[in-house]
Design an enzyme around this catalytic site. Structure first.
Site, short mmCIF file in Angstrom:
data_model
loop_
_atom_site.label_atom_id
_atom_site.label_comp_id
_atom_site.label_asym_id
_atom_site.label_seq_id
_atom_site.Cartn_x
_atom_site.Cartn_y
_atom_site.Cartn_z
N ASP A 377 -50.09 -15.28 15.82
CA ASP A 377 -49.56 -14.61 17.27
C ASP A 377 -50.00 -13.92 18.44
OD1 ASP A 377 -48.27 -17.13 18.80
OD2 ASP A 377 -46.43 -17.66 17.23
N THR A 378 -49.85 -14.07 20.23
CA THR A 378 -50.26 -13.16 20.41
C THR A 378 -50.18 -12.72 21.65
OG1 THR A 378 -52.07 -13.00 18.88
CG2 THR A 378 -53.04 -11.91 20.92
N ILE A 379 -50.02 -12.16 22.99
CA ILE A 379 -50.23 -12.03 24.30
C ILE A 379 -51.72 -11.14 24.79
CG2 ILE A 379 -47.82 -11.45 24.38
CD1 ILE A 379 -50.11 -8.81 25.94
#
Length: 570
Positions: A377-379
């Site tokens: 998960d990342t932004i």
């Protein structure tokens, strides 16, 4: 709201992609975007959290530039979306500098602990590095990345840039829907690790949607960084706390590892796709996989096949398989391995790989070329200012909230990016002390005739290069608008042996996930070609983008309909 109404009833349940608002077609024509592009003349910010977008936008209005706004938004989103990022993670960016009229790349990934060796893992019976706990922790590179970008391009004082995130951390903010959902999923997994429950739960549970969340520990940490600069993080009490905490809990990351860290400026690399230069950062990231996919597909008339056709989907999947076998074999830290980027993204090599594709059959196994998981998960966020500067920035803890290792009193979780190493001697991405792991997080940029066109990213583990290539195809081949290109249903292929970010060897064709919106005719045609199609709800990533309108010189912004995001300008 039920996770954005299960993404607008799963985009009309695999029946033909219809717009969520019936009247929208009548207003703007035959587009399938969930909403119009946001258009503004003076500046634009697009992030996956509306309050973080507003922080970046306010920095622009207060006289900061796109770099200042990107740092401010990243600091805010590290607080507001800890399910994907934070200052315990890594950082990559591509900057378009309007003055010099060129792109600059920054690799802010951290290195493995110097005191940990491949032999230690072998001696202790490990076949893979664990996904959580102390062993996958590497040096966090985000704060270094902030200061590197700011020193070179920033205008506003760093204390002013970080103040909005400090205020929100101390005073609180309401948690948004998607973030609350993933936070709740993380708590049962990470609560066993020291410091997590005390700093990231409310009485042992995740904050609920709409509930006010405060993180005074992070406010204090950001305050120290604002006052003391990057060395306050890497060489001061924060680094000492991290080192002592890791040593007390079976970890290897030390104060000395923190103090020795430095990221580096790198030259972005590009391939031309039908007249548009698509830019990525070189390994240790996976960005060139997107370029390899596009290079292979450029040999086909994709526009004539049409979006969502069996030919479109089949050719994309087959090109992805070829690129990802190279990804598994060759991508690694260039300080430790010879990564021949020029060869991998060359037209001759693309033609060689293209010749192996069968239009009528799905490949069951492919080999990496030779010369003559997706739980990440990342932004991703992007900014643009009135002077024409633009930033494409991606930041991550890996596996959602990271390793679970939460040093006392600091208000952030350390990343678990070290899980991406391979415990196999001689492999380019084999674990070594002081080495950067293969990483999935990649920012992207498109230029046309040497001018900026689109700053964009699409987060989500191994989906990222697949998503980058699909966005480019949607814009260039299928003539979609910026928002429409992100809303279009996506293709996600994973090899059958992808326990981490790198597939080791695909032996059975892998699995194809098609997001709702592809027709039954296309699904049936793909199955006849031998593709294994499976339904999946959520591995399709998250998209933000800013486009320079070539006709009017204004900005267009787009955001991910599948997440809590917002694009806003002024």
């Amino acid at each position: 709201m039920l996770i954005r109404a299960l993404f607008v009833a799963a985009l009309a349940l695999l029946a033909g992609w219809t717009p969520p608002v019936a009247s929208y077609d009548r207003v703007v024509g035959a587009t399938h975007a969930s909403r119009p592009d946001v258009i503004a003349a003076n500046g634009m910010v697009a992030t996956s959290q509306p309050l973080a977008t507003q922080v970046g936008l306010q920095v622009l209005k207060d006289g900061g530039n796109a770099i200042d706004a990107a740092i401010a938004a990243n600091a805010a989103i590290g607080l507001m979306e800890p399910t994907g990022n934070g200052i315990g993670g890594d950082f990559f960016a591509i900057v378009w500098d309007a003055e010099s009229e060129r792109l600059y790349g920054y690799n802010g990934s951290g290195r493995s602990p110097q005191s940990l060796t491949l032999q230690w893992f072998i001696d202790n019976g490990y076949e893979d590095i664990p996904s959580h706990g102390p062993l996958p922790v590497s040096v966090p590179g985000t704060v270094d990345g902030w200061f590197a970008l700011h020193e070179r391009f920033g205008e506003m004082a760093m204390a002013e840039i970080l103040q909005p995130a400090i205020d929100y951390a101390r005073e609180g903010f309401p948690v948004s829907e998607i973030i609350a959902y993933y936070w709740d999923r993380s708590v049962p997994i990470l609560s066993e690790f020291p410091g997590f429950t005390e700093q990231f739960t409310i009485d042992g549970r995740a904050p609920r949607e709409g509930e006010i969340w405060r993180n005074p520990y992070l406010a204090d940490t950001l305050g120290k960084i604002a006052e003391g600069g990057r060395d306050a993080f890497y060489k001061g009490d924060i680094a000492r706390t991290i080192g002592e905490y890791m040593a007390a809990n079976g970890g290897f990351l030390s104060y000395e590892d923190m103090a020795a860290h430095e990221g580096n400026w790198v030259e972005p690399v590009s391939s031309n796709y039908r007249g548009y230069d698509v830019w990525e950062l070189p390994p240790n990231g996976q960005g060139i996989a997107a370029l390899q996919i596009l290079n292979i597909l450029e040999g086909y008339d994709m526009a004539s096949y049409g979006f969502g056709s069996p030919e479109h989907v089949h050719l994309f999947i087959e090109a992805k398989k070829l690129a990802f076998e190279d990804r598994a074999r060759y991508y690694a830290d260039p300080d430790f391995a010879d990564v021949d980027v020029d060869w991998l993204i060359s037209e001759d090599y693309a033609a060689e790989r293209r010749a192996t594709i069968d239009m009528d059959r799905a490949a069951r196994a492919v080999e990496p070329g030779t010369r003559a998981l997706d739980d990440g998960d990342t932004i991703y966020l992007t900014t643009a200012d009135k002077d024409g500067n633009m930033v494409s920035l991606i930041q991550s803890n890996y596996r959602g909230m990271g390793s679970g290792m939460t040093p006392p009193g600091l208000g952030f979780i350390l990343q678990d990016r070290g899980e991406m190493f391979v415990l196999k001697e001689g492999h380019p991405n084999a674990f070594e002390p002081g080495k950067r792991p293969f990483t999935t997080i990649i920012p992207a940029f498109i230029t046309k005739d040497g001018k900026p066109w689109v700053s964009f990213g699409l987060m989500g583990g191994g989906m990222q290069p697949q998503g980058h290539a699909q966005i480019v195809m949607n814009l260039v081949d299928f003539g979609m608008g910026l928002q429409e290109a992100g809303d279009a249903p996506r293709i996600h292929h994973r090899g059958s042996t992808e326990p981490t970010g790198q597939n080791l060897q695909m032996t059975d064709g892998g699995i194809v996930n098609l997001e709702s919106g592809f027709s039954y005719d296309t699904v049936r045609a793909l199955m006849k070609k031998g593709h294994r199609i499976q339904y999946a709800l959520g591995p399709y990533g998250g998209y933000q983008a800013i486009m320079v309108d070539p006709e009017f010189g204004t900005y267009r912004g787009a955001t991910e309909v599948r997440k809590d995001g917002q694009a806003a300008g002024y």
